[in-house]
Design a protein around this motif. Structure first.
Motif, PDB file in Angstrom:
ATOM      1  N   LYS A  41     -18.698   5.115  -3.809  1.00  0.00           N
ATOM      2  CA  LYS A  41     -19.620   4.894  -2.579  1.00  0.00           C
ATOM      3  C   LYS A  41     -19.549   3.500  -2.090  1.00  0.00           C
ATOM      4  N   THR A  42     -19.568   2.482  -3.327  1.00  0.00           N
ATOM      5  CA  THR A  42     -19.479   1.115  -2.935  1.00  0.00           C
ATOM      6  C   THR A  42     -18.193   0.643  -2.139  1.00  0.00           C
ATOM      7  N   LEU A  43     -17.160   1.122  -2.483  1.00  0.00           N
ATOM      8  CA  LEU A  43     -16.021   0.962  -1.857  1.00  0.00           C
ATOM      9  C   LEU A  43     -15.799   1.261  -0.470  1.00  0.00           C
ATOM     10  N   PHE A  44     -16.252   2.807  -0.534  1.00  0.00           N
ATOM     11  CA  PHE A  44     -16.108   3.162   0.935  1.00  0.00           C
ATOM     12  C   PHE A  44     -17.080   2.314   2.013  1.00  0.00           C
ATOM     13  N   LYS A  45     -18.109   1.955   1.494  1.00  0.00           N
ATOM     14  CA  LYS A  45     -19.300   1.234   2.202  1.00  0.00           C
ATOM     15  C   LYS A  45     -18.595  -0.363   2.601  1.00  0.00           C
ATOM     16  N   LYS A  46     -17.857  -0.871   1.671  1.00  0.00           N
ATOM     17  CA  LYS A  46     -17.256  -2.131   2.136  1.00  0.00           C
ATOM     18  C   LYS A  46     -16.281  -1.883   3.061  1.00  0.00           C
ATOM     19  N   SER A  47     -15.708  -0.648   2.883  1.00  0.00           N
ATOM     20  CA  SER A  47     -14.448  -0.544   3.929  1.00  0.00           C
ATOM     21  C   SER A  47     -15.036  -0.179   5.339  1.00  0.00           C
ATOM     22  N   ALA A  48     -16.118   0.740   5.410  1.00  0.00           N
ATOM     23  CA  ALA A  48     -16.923   0.957   6.404  1.00  0.00           C
ATOM     24  C   ALA A  48     -17.570  -0.206   7.344  1.00  0.00           C
ATOM     25  N   ASP A  49     -17.887  -1.220   6.452  1.00  0.00           N
ATOM     26  CA  ASP A  49     -18.781  -2.307   7.054  1.00  0.00           C
ATOM     27  C   ASP A  49     -17.530  -3.263   7.711  1.00  0.00           C
ATOM     28  N   LYS A  50     -16.503  -2.947   7.267  1.00  0.00           N
ATOM     29  CA  LYS A  50     -15.454  -3.912   8.002  1.00  0.00           C
ATOM     30  C   LYS A  50     -14.782  -3.079   9.281  1.00  0.00           C
ATOM     31  N   GLY A  51     -15.699  -1.853   9.563  1.00  0.00           N
ATOM     32  CA  GLY A  51     -15.113  -1.105  10.744  1.00  0.00           C
ATOM     33  C   GLY A  51     -14.272   0.236  10.457  1.00  0.00           C
ATOM     34  N   PHE A  52     -13.653   0.392   9.288  1.00  0.00           N
ATOM     35  CA  PHE A  52     -13.074   1.422   9.254  1.00  0.00           C
ATOM     36  C   PHE A  52     -13.624   2.929   9.097  1.00  0.00           C
ATOM     37  N   LYS A  53     -13.440   3.639  10.119  1.00  0.00           N
ATOM     38  CA  LYS A  53     -14.133   4.959  10.412  1.00  0.00           C
ATOM     39  C   LYS A  53     -13.807   5.881   9.217  1.00  0.00           C
ATOM     40  N   GLU A  54     -12.418   6.105   8.754  1.00  0.00           N
ATOM     41  CA  GLU A  54     -12.462   6.941   7.715  1.00  0.00           C
ATOM     42  C   GLU A  54     -13.284   6.847   6.492  1.00  0.00           C
TER      43      GLU A  54
ATOM     44  N   GLU B  64      -5.634  -5.862  -1.912  1.00  0.00           N
ATOM     45  CA  GLU B  64      -6.572  -5.781  -1.454  1.00  0.00           C
ATOM     46  C   GLU B  64      -7.099  -7.104  -0.865  1.00  0.00           C
ATOM     47  N   LYS B  65      -6.506  -8.302  -1.153  1.00  0.00           N
ATOM     48  CA  LYS B  65      -6.732  -9.664  -0.479  1.00  0.00           C
ATOM     49  C   LYS B  65      -5.918  -9.586   0.938  1.00  0.00           C
ATOM     50  N   LEU B  66      -5.059  -8.806   1.079  1.00  0.00           N
ATOM     51  CA  LEU B  66      -4.147  -8.819   2.258  1.00  0.00           C
ATOM     52  C   LEU B  66      -4.616  -7.774   3.060  1.00  0.00           C
ATOM     53  N   GLU B  67      -5.273  -6.565   2.874  1.00  0.00           N
ATOM     54  CA  GLU B  67      -5.563  -5.561   3.631  1.00  0.00           C
ATOM     55  C   GLU B  67      -6.800  -4.873   2.953  1.00  0.00           C
ATOM     56  N   PRO B  68      -8.094  -5.509   3.013  1.00  0.00           N
ATOM     57  CA  PRO B  68      -9.386  -5.142   2.230  1.00  0.00           C
ATOM     58  C   PRO B  68      -9.493  -3.529   2.599  1.00  0.00           C
ATOM     59  N   LYS B  69      -9.503  -3.319   4.028  1.00  0.00           N
ATOM     60  CA  LYS B  69     -10.254  -2.203   4.386  1.00  0.00           C
ATOM     61  C   LYS B  69      -9.677  -0.926   4.006  1.00  0.00           C
ATOM     62  N   LEU B  70      -8.164  -0.897   4.132  1.00  0.00           N
ATOM     63  CA  LEU B  70      -7.440   0.184   3.573  1.00  0.00           C
ATOM     64  C   LEU B  70      -7.546   0.357   2.161  1.00  0.00           C
ATOM     65  N   SER B  71      -7.237  -0.727   1.451  1.00  0.00           N
ATOM     66  CA  SER B  71      -7.266  -0.975  -0.034  1.00  0.00           C
ATOM     67  C   SER B  71      -8.342  -0.082  -0.737  1.00  0.00           C
ATOM     68  N   TRP B  72      -9.727  -0.970  -0.017  1.00  0.00           N
ATOM     69  CA  TRP B  72     -11.042  -0.286  -0.523  1.00  0.00           C
ATOM     70  C   TRP B  72     -10.870   1.250  -0.325  1.00  0.00           C
ATOM     71  N   TYR B  73     -10.847   1.553   0.849  1.00  0.00           N
ATOM     72  CA  TYR B  73     -10.739   3.210   0.837  1.00  0.00           C
ATOM     73  C   TYR B  73      -9.990   3.804   0.063  1.00  0.00           C
ATOM     74  N   LEU B  74      -8.517   3.594  -0.051  1.00  0.00           N
ATOM     75  CA  LEU B  74      -7.628   4.242  -0.914  1.00  0.00           C
ATOM     76  C   LEU B  74      -8.260   4.313  -2.550  1.00  0.00           C
ATOM     77  N   MET B  75      -8.823   2.949  -2.907  1.00  0.00           N
ATOM     78  CA  MET B  75      -9.381   2.796  -4.204  1.00  0.00           C
ATOM     79  C   MET B  75     -10.448   3.867  -4.348  1.00  0.00           C
TER      80      MET B  75
ATOM     81  N   LEU C 243       0.818  -1.225   0.078  1.00  0.00           N
ATOM     82  CA  LEU C 243       0.015   0.049   0.007  1.00  0.00           C
ATOM     83  C   LEU C 243       0.973   1.323   0.004  1.00  0.00           C
ATOM     84  N   ASN C 244       1.921   1.079   0.469  1.00  0.00           N
ATOM     85  CA  ASN C 244       2.618   2.227   0.803  1.00  0.00           C
ATOM     86  C   ASN C 244       3.667   2.563  -0.584  1.00  0.00           C
ATOM     87  N   ILE C 245       3.849   1.304  -1.413  1.00  0.00           N
ATOM     88  CA  ILE C 245       4.058   1.998  -2.908  1.00  0.00           C
ATOM     89  C   ILE C 245       3.068   2.503  -3.715  1.00  0.00           C
ATOM     90  N   GLY C 246       1.826   2.139  -3.354  1.00  0.00           N
ATOM     91  CA  GLY C 246       0.709   2.785  -4.074  1.00  0.00           C
ATOM     92  C   GLY C 246       0.621   4.542  -3.623  1.00  0.00           C
TER      93      GLY C 246
END
Length: 239
Positions: free
Chosen positions: A217-230, A188-199, A164-167
């Motif tokens: 919105k779909t990506l933010f919701k998927k990340s949020a549903d995993k508990g990612f506040k941002e 995405e498979k290793l760290e989905p919450k952050l990946s979905w948010y950044l995408m 993700l830092n390379i990204g």
């Protein structure tokens, strides 16, 4: 301190460390994240190796969820002892203590030193965090190429934060959003919450991809549903 990297802190163990993936502190820039370790996990990691009183007074540790005072948590001199003996996990841990400045006085020069000692032994977390110091110019001269060098070495060990830092490097430094997206998807498979948010951020602003608010919105919701506040906050701002 305004960190521009995805960092993480882990148990001070000599075996495979235990990482608390769901506990993190949000830095000021709102884009990067630093992972923490729970105190119970530190205790568990030490006890698994039967260090007991040789490393820290485990009997004095509060095993409840109530935070304990900093001075009750770690015997920094023992951590230094094992780091100086050449153990890369303790070298990483000591570097992290200096980096954060929570248990000892903050010293980025020392953080860089101990990260590099561990990184040169192949410790992927230290490689990632050393890259962050080079990206921010903390304890070392700012050097984007060296940052990328260490991120890539860490990423080759499937370190999701390094990927993700390379990204983030390509997004923030190179403004190469298509390549940034490639790395976000790779993680995405290793760290989905952050990946979905950044995408989602790229889709929201149309960077490297066609602007697509529905997709964002779909990506933010998927990340949020995993508990990612941002992600939840980003989704709320779009409504």
């Amino acid at each position: 301190m305004n960190k521009k990297c995805i960092l993480f802190f882990t148990a001070l163990a000599v075996s495979t460390p235990i990482i608390a993936l769901d506990t993190y502190a949000k830095p000021d820039d709102g884009q990067h994240y630093e992972f923490e370790i729970t105190f119970d996990e530190i205790k568990q990691a030490f006890s698994k190796k039967s260090f007991d009183q040789e490393v820290m007074n485990l009997d004095s540790i509060n095993t409840s969820e109530t935070p304990v005072k900093t001075e009750e948590k770690l015997d920094v001199e023992k951590i230094k002892f094992f780091a100086e003996k050449g153990n890369p996990n303790f070298q990483f841990s000591l570097g992290k203590l200096y980096d954060r400045g929570e248990y000892i006085e903050q010293d980025f020069l020392q953080a860089a030193h101990w990260y590099e000692m561990a990184a040169n032994q192949g410790e992927s977390r230290a490689q990632n965090n050393l890259g962050c110091l080079y990206l921010d110019g903390e304890g070392v001269d700012k050097d984007f190429e060296k940052a990328l060098y260490w991120f890539e070495k860490s990423a080759r060990q499937d370190n999701s934060y390094a990927i993700l830092n390379i990204g983030e490097y390509y997004r923030e430094v190179k403004k190469d959003y298509k390549t940034a997206m490639k790395y976000y998807k790779k993680a995405e498979k290793l760290e989905p919450k952050l990946s979905w948010y950044l995408m989602g951020l790229l889709y929201k602003d149309g960077l490297g991809v066609k602007k697509d608010l529905k997709k964002a919105k779909t990506l933010f919701k998927k990340s949020a549903d995993k508990g990612f506040k941002e992600a939840a906050e980003a989704l709320a701002e779009m409504k």
